[in-house]
Design a protein around this motif. Structure first.
Motif, PDB file in Angstrom:
ATOM      1  N   ASP A  58       0.819  -1.211   0.000  1.00  0.00           N
ATOM      2  CA  ASP A  58       0.000   0.000   0.000  1.00  0.00           C
ATOM      3  C   ASP A  58       0.855   1.264   0.000  1.00  0.00           C
ATOM      4  O   ASP A  58       0.357   2.353  -0.250  1.00  0.00           O
ATOM      5  N   GLY A  59       2.147   1.132   0.280  1.00  0.00           N
ATOM      6  CA  GLY A  59       3.053   2.274   0.309  1.00  0.00           C
ATOM      7  C   GLY A  59       3.722   2.553  -1.022  1.00  0.00           C
ATOM      8  O   GLY A  59       4.693   3.301  -1.086  1.00  0.00           O
ATOM      9  N   ILE A  60       3.200   1.965  -2.087  1.00  0.00           N
ATOM     10  CA  ILE A  60       3.735   2.172  -3.434  1.00  0.00           C
ATOM     11  C   ILE A  60       2.569   2.612  -4.303  1.00  0.00           C
ATOM     12  O   ILE A  60       1.614   1.850  -4.493  1.00  0.00           O
ATOM     13  N   GLY A  61       2.600   3.838  -4.796  1.00  0.00           N
ATOM     14  CA  GLY A  61       1.480   4.286  -5.616  1.00  0.00           C
ATOM     15  C   GLY A  61       1.573   5.751  -5.981  1.00  0.00           C
ATOM     16  O   GLY A  61       2.644   6.355  -5.940  1.00  0.00           O
ATOM     17  N   ARG A  62       0.429   6.308  -6.328  1.00  0.00           N
ATOM     18  CA  ARG A  62       0.331   7.727  -6.683  1.00  0.00           C
ATOM     19  C   ARG A  62      -0.065   8.514  -5.442  1.00  0.00           C
ATOM     20  O   ARG A  62      -1.008   8.153  -4.739  1.00  0.00           O
ATOM     21  N   LEU A  63       0.662   9.587  -5.191  1.00  0.00           N
ATOM     22  CA  LEU A  63       0.333  10.453  -4.066  1.00  0.00           C
ATOM     23  C   LEU A  63      -0.909  11.263  -4.423  1.00  0.00           C
ATOM     24  O   LEU A  63      -0.915  12.001  -5.406  1.00  0.00           O
ATOM     25  N   VAL A  64      -1.953  11.093  -3.630  1.00  0.00           N
ATOM     26  CA  VAL A  64      -3.209  11.804  -3.861  1.00  0.00           C
ATOM     27  C   VAL A  64      -3.162  13.172  -3.189  1.00  0.00           C
ATOM     28  O   VAL A  64      -3.517  14.185  -3.791  1.00  0.00           O
ATOM     29  N   SER A  65      -2.718  13.199  -1.931  1.00  0.00           N
ATOM     30  CA  SER A  65      -2.664  14.474  -1.215  1.00  0.00           C
ATOM     31  C   SER A  65      -1.709  14.383  -0.035  1.00  0.00           C
ATOM     32  O   SER A  65      -1.357  13.294   0.416  1.00  0.00           O
ATOM     33  N   ILE A  66      -1.313  15.564   0.421  1.00  0.00           N
ATOM     34  CA  ILE A  66      -0.527  15.701   1.644  1.00  0.00           C
ATOM     35  C   ILE A  66      -1.331  16.610   2.553  1.00  0.00           C
ATOM     36  O   ILE A  66      -1.685  17.725   2.163  1.00  0.00           O
ATOM     37  N   GLN A  67      -1.635  16.133   3.738  1.00  0.00           N
ATOM     38  CA  GLN A  67      -2.355  16.954   4.700  1.00  0.00           C
ATOM     39  C   GLN A  67      -1.336  17.530   5.675  1.00  0.00           C
ATOM     40  O   GLN A  67      -0.413  16.844   6.083  1.00  0.00           O
ATOM     41  N   GLY A  68      -1.506  18.781   6.013  1.00  0.00           N
ATOM     42  CA  GLY A  68      -0.504  19.501   6.783  1.00  0.00           C
ATOM     43  C   GLY A  68       0.291  20.347   5.804  1.00  0.00           C
ATOM     44  O   GLY A  68      -0.164  20.648   4.707  1.00  0.00           O
ATOM     45  N   THR A  69       1.494  20.695   6.168  1.00  0.00           N
ATOM     46  CA  THR A  69       2.340  21.487   5.280  1.00  0.00           C
ATOM     47  C   THR A  69       3.390  20.582   4.642  1.00  0.00           C
ATOM     48  O   THR A  69       3.746  19.554   5.218  1.00  0.00           O
ATOM     49  N   PRO A  70       3.916  20.966   3.472  1.00  0.00           N
ATOM     50  CA  PRO A  70       4.965  20.147   2.859  1.00  0.00           C
ATOM     51  C   PRO A  70       6.188  19.978   3.772  1.00  0.00           C
ATOM     52  O   PRO A  70       6.851  18.952   3.744  1.00  0.00           O
ATOM     53  N   GLU A  71       6.471  20.996   4.588  1.00  0.00           N
ATOM     54  CA  GLU A  71       7.613  20.907   5.496  1.00  0.00           C
ATOM     55  C   GLU A  71       7.339  19.965   6.665  1.00  0.00           C
ATOM     56  O   GLU A  71       8.248  19.332   7.184  1.00  0.00           O
ATOM     57  N   MET A  72       6.092  19.902   7.106  1.00  0.00           N
ATOM     58  CA  MET A  72       5.700  19.049   8.232  1.00  0.00           C
ATOM     59  C   MET A  72       4.410  18.306   7.888  1.00  0.00           C
ATOM     60  O   MET A  72       3.352  18.583   8.445  1.00  0.00           O
ATOM     61  N   PRO A  73       4.483  17.354   6.970  1.00  0.00           N
ATOM     62  CA  PRO A  73       3.261  16.637   6.595  1.00  0.00           C
ATOM     63  C   PRO A  73       2.700  15.847   7.776  1.00  0.00           C
ATOM     64  O   PRO A  73       3.446  15.226   8.524  1.00  0.00           O
ATOM     65  N   GLU A  74       1.394  15.921   7.932  1.00  0.00           N
ATOM     66  CA  GLU A  74       0.731  15.174   8.998  1.00  0.00           C
ATOM     67  C   GLU A  74       0.211  13.837   8.486  1.00  0.00           C
ATOM     68  O   GLU A  74       0.127  12.877   9.238  1.00  0.00           O
ATOM     69  N   ARG A  75      -0.145  13.817   7.214  1.00  0.00           N
ATOM     70  CA  ARG A  75      -0.735  12.600   6.650  1.00  0.00           C
ATOM     71  C   ARG A  75      -0.555  12.610   5.142  1.00  0.00           C
ATOM     72  O   ARG A  75      -0.756  13.623   4.491  1.00  0.00           O
ATOM     73  N   TYR A  76      -0.150  11.462   4.611  1.00  0.00           N
ATOM     74  CA  TYR A  76      -0.069  11.263   3.166  1.00  0.00           C
ATOM     75  C   TYR A  76      -1.233  10.372   2.765  1.00  0.00           C
ATOM     76  O   TYR A  76      -1.560   9.418   3.474  1.00  0.00           O
ATOM     77  N   VAL A  77      -1.844  10.661   1.634  1.00  0.00           N
ATOM     78  CA  VAL A  77      -2.886   9.806   1.083  1.00  0.00           C
ATOM     79  C   VAL A  77      -2.375   9.290  -0.256  1.00  0.00           C
ATOM     80  O   VAL A  77      -2.006  10.075  -1.133  1.00  0.00           O
ATOM     81  N   VAL A  78      -2.327   7.963  -0.386  1.00  0.00           N
ATOM     82  CA  VAL A  78      -1.749   7.307  -1.558  1.00  0.00           C
ATOM     83  C   VAL A  78      -2.791   6.387  -2.190  1.00  0.00           C
ATOM     84  O   VAL A  78      -3.539   5.705  -1.487  1.00  0.00           O
ATOM     85  N   GLU A  79      -2.817   6.370  -3.529  1.00  0.00           N
ATOM     86  CA  GLU A  79      -3.596   5.374  -4.264  1.00  0.00           C
ATOM     87  C   GLU A  79      -2.619   4.249  -4.608  1.00  0.00           C
ATOM     88  O   GLU A  79      -1.767   4.403  -5.483  1.00  0.00           O
ATOM     89  N   PRO A  80      -2.689   3.125  -3.895  1.00  0.00           N
ATOM     90  CA  PRO A  80      -1.733   2.037  -4.146  1.00  0.00           C
ATOM     91  C   PRO A  80      -1.816   1.520  -5.582  1.00  0.00           C
ATOM     92  O   PRO A  80      -2.909   1.394  -6.138  1.00  0.00           O
ATOM     93  N   LEU A  81      -0.647   1.240  -6.167  1.00  0.00           N
ATOM     94  CA  LEU A  81      -0.624   0.718  -7.536  1.00  0.00           C
ATOM     95  C   LEU A  81      -1.363  -0.607  -7.654  1.00  0.00           C
ATOM     96  O   LEU A  81      -1.976  -0.886  -8.675  1.00  0.00           O
ATOM     97  N   HIS A  82      -1.301  -1.417  -6.618  1.00  0.00           N
ATOM     98  CA  HIS A  82      -1.910  -2.741  -6.708  1.00  0.00           C
ATOM     99  C   HIS A  82      -3.411  -2.724  -6.421  1.00  0.00           C
ATOM    100  O   HIS A  82      -4.078  -3.744  -6.589  1.00  0.00           O
ATOM    101  N   ARG A  83      -3.936  -1.571  -6.007  1.00  0.00           N
ATOM    102  CA  ARG A  83      -5.373  -1.449  -5.740  1.00  0.00           C
ATOM    103  C   ARG A  83      -5.902  -0.142  -6.325  1.00  0.00           C
ATOM    104  O   ARG A  83      -6.274   0.775  -5.592  1.00  0.00           O
ATOM    105  N   PRO A  84      -5.929  -0.026  -7.657  1.00  0.00           N
ATOM    106  CA  PRO A  84      -6.398   1.214  -8.281  1.00  0.00           C
ATOM    107  C   PRO A  84      -7.801   1.584  -7.801  1.00  0.00           C
ATOM    108  O   PRO A  84      -8.638   0.719  -7.576  1.00  0.00           O
ATOM    109  N   GLY A  85      -8.004   2.882  -7.621  1.00  0.00           N
ATOM    110  CA  GLY A  85      -9.314   3.372  -7.208  1.00  0.00           C
ATOM    111  C   GLY A  85      -9.517   3.407  -5.707  1.00  0.00           C
ATOM    112  O   GLY A  85     -10.543   3.875  -5.231  1.00  0.00           O
ATOM    113  N   THR A  86      -8.552   2.908  -4.935  1.00  0.00           N
ATOM    114  CA  THR A  86      -8.649   2.964  -3.480  1.00  0.00           C
ATOM    115  C   THR A  86      -7.606   3.951  -2.957  1.00  0.00           C
ATOM    116  O   THR A  86      -6.689   4.345  -3.678  1.00  0.00           O
TER     117      THR A  86
END
Length: 119
Positions: free
Chosen positions: A63-91
């Motif tokens: 699940d840690g390999i995919g397209r970055l959907v968004s970064i919550q927080g600031t780029p310098e101090m991200p609080e949360r990354y949201v990723v669309e995993p390559l092996h599970r498109p659409g999630t």
């Protein structure tokens, strides 16, 4: 090139992205790539192909390999990354307390790092 592979190729594509991304990330940490590429890898942006690099010595989480959907927080101090995993498109998978590196997804890493269009 920001296209998610079809599900039948997704697992193989994810492992390839991880293997190559890990090698490039390790080279970047050791000074084996240009400063431009290294800096760009360390600051992923939404839409980037990313790999989770928090702990390379633990078991791989696909699940840690995919397209970055968004970064919550600031780029310098991200609080949360949201990723669309390559092996599970659409999630989407949310990550806290993690570090991600962007992986070039076009033939020229330098051109990618400078924001150029794929050649």
């Amino acid at each position: 090139m920001n296209q998610t592979p079809p599900p039948d190729n997704a697992a193989a594509m994810a492992m390839t992205a991880y293997t190559l991304g890990r090698a490039l990330y390790t080279a970047a940490l050791r000074g084996g790539v240009s400063e431009t590429v290294r800096d760009r890898m360390m600051k992923p942006r939404p839409g980037d192909l990313v790999i989770e690099v928090t702990a390379f010595h633990t078991q791989l989480d696909p699940d840690g390999i995919g397209r970055l959907v968004s970064i919550q927080g600031t780029p310098e101090m991200p609080e949360r990354y949201v990723v669309e995993p390559l092996h599970r498109p659409g999630t989407q998978q949310g990550w806290r307390n993690a570090t991600f590196a962007a992986v070039p997804d076009q033939p020229s890493a330098e051109r990618w790092a400078e924001g150029g269009e794929p050649s």
